[in-house]
Write a protein that holds these residues in place. Structure first.
Motif, PDB file in Angstrom:
ATOM      1  N   ILE A  71     -24.120 -28.356  44.068  1.00 33.22           N
ATOM      2  CA  ILE A  71     -24.028 -27.049  44.300  1.00 33.22           C
ATOM      3  C   ILE A  71     -25.150 -26.397  43.997  1.00 33.22           C
ATOM      4  N   ASP A  72     -25.637 -26.618  42.810  1.00 30.93           N
ATOM      5  CA  ASP A  72     -27.038 -25.663  42.236  1.00 30.93           C
ATOM      6  C   ASP A  72     -28.144 -26.125  43.037  1.00 30.93           C
ATOM      7  N   TYR A  73     -28.353 -27.220  43.469  1.00 31.95           N
ATOM      8  CA  TYR A  73     -29.500 -27.514  44.277  1.00 31.95           C
ATOM      9  C   TYR A  73     -29.259 -27.315  45.573  1.00 31.95           C
ATOM     10  N   LEU A  74     -28.120 -27.155  46.490  1.00 32.42           N
ATOM     11  CA  LEU A  74     -27.935 -26.637  47.602  1.00 32.42           C
ATOM     12  C   LEU A  74     -28.112 -25.195  47.593  1.00 32.42           C
ATOM     13  N   TYR A  75     -27.639 -24.662  46.555  1.00 33.20           N
ATOM     14  CA  TYR A  75     -27.871 -23.330  46.410  1.00 33.20           C
ATOM     15  C   TYR A  75     -29.363 -22.665  46.628  1.00 33.20           C
ATOM     16  N   ASP A  76     -30.204 -23.384  45.773  1.00 30.14           N
ATOM     17  CA  ASP A  76     -31.516 -22.998  45.805  1.00 30.14           C
ATOM     18  C   ASP A  76     -32.183 -23.370  47.194  1.00 30.14           C
ATOM     19  N   LEU A  77     -31.800 -24.502  47.942  1.00 32.32           N
ATOM     20  CA  LEU A  77     -32.195 -24.774  48.967  1.00 32.32           C
ATOM     21  C   LEU A  77     -31.892 -23.715  50.191  1.00 32.32           C
ATOM     22  N   THR A  78     -30.685 -23.262  50.087  1.00 32.73           N
ATOM     23  CA  THR A  78     -30.152 -22.033  50.823  1.00 32.73           C
ATOM     24  C   THR A  78     -30.956 -20.621  50.487  1.00 32.73           C
ATOM     25  N   VAL A  79     -31.159 -20.510  49.316  1.00 35.30           N
ATOM     26  CA  VAL A  79     -32.044 -19.327  48.810  1.00 35.30           C
ATOM     27  C   VAL A  79     -33.386 -19.566  49.737  1.00 35.30           C
ATOM     28  N   MET A  80     -34.082 -20.716  49.470  1.00 33.29           N
ATOM     29  CA  MET A  80     -35.436 -20.929  50.094  1.00 33.29           C
ATOM     30  C   MET A  80     -35.251 -20.667  51.594  1.00 33.29           C
ATOM     31  N   ILE A  81     -34.285 -21.121  52.408  1.00 34.81           N
ATOM     32  CA  ILE A  81     -34.166 -20.929  53.902  1.00 34.81           C
ATOM     33  C   ILE A  81     -33.908 -19.477  54.016  1.00 34.81           C
ATOM     34  N   TRP A  82     -33.216 -18.768  53.274  1.00 31.48           N
ATOM     35  CA  TRP A  82     -33.032 -17.337  53.631  1.00 31.48           C
ATOM     36  C   TRP A  82     -34.134 -16.281  53.018  1.00 31.48           C
ATOM     37  N   ALA A  83     -35.126 -16.914  52.394  1.00 29.33           N
ATOM     38  CA  ALA A  83     -36.215 -16.189  51.915  1.00 29.33           C
ATOM     39  C   ALA A  83     -36.655 -15.194  52.786  1.00 29.33           C
ATOM     40  N   ASP A  84     -36.889 -15.579  54.166  1.00 27.11           N
ATOM     41  CA  ASP A  84     -37.493 -14.593  55.047  1.00 27.11           C
ATOM     42  C   ASP A  84     -36.343 -13.988  55.819  1.00 27.11           C
TER      43      ASP A  84
END
Length: 135
Positions: A71-84
């Motif tokens: 979940i930690d890693y998936l959260y970071d990945l999700t934040v990355m795709i939502w950055a823009d």
């Protein structure tokens, strides 16, 4: 944090974050800042992150094992795709692949991706997400 103290799993995580950032063919400054901010939060100096990105390792064999780490890693990945503020079709498909790669059941993949994107969109943190998914 010295380079030799950065685990192979963490190196793989940052390579996945980078892959996620470039998968929509629009690598924005916001995504780059998020990548370095994520490294800073984990005590990794920017020069070490540069080294990780310039010397990639095999990612497929390095998958998080615990639900918390997943979940930690998936959260970071999700934040990355939502950055823009936009989730491209390529980013969405990449998230689905990571969720599946991390060992979640195929029939739950879309629901997990949708949940994570919505949770990040409304500002939930990792702890809140983990709590909701466990209960």
């Amino acid at each position: 944090m010295e380079n030799n103290q950065i685990t192979e799993n963490l190196k793989a995580h940052f390579l996945r974050l980078y892959q996620m950032a470039i998968c929509d063919d629009d690598f924005s400054a916001l995504e780059l800042k998020m990548l370095y901010r994520c490294a800073e939060e984990r005590g990794i100096p920017s020069k070490n992150l540069d080294e990780i990105l310039l010397n990639p390792i095999n990612l497929k064999s390095l998958v998080p094992q615990t639900i918390e780490e997943k979940i930690d890693y998936l959260y970071d990945l999700t934040v990355m795709i939502w950055a823009d503020g936009i989730v491209s079709p390529n980013e969405y498909v990449a998230m689905q692949k990571y969720v599946l790669m991390f060992g979640f059941l195929e029939e739950n993949v879309t629901a997990i991706v949708d949940y994570l994107i919505e949770a990040v969109r409304v500002g939930k943190n990792k702890s809140e997400i983990l709590y909701e998914l466990k209960n």
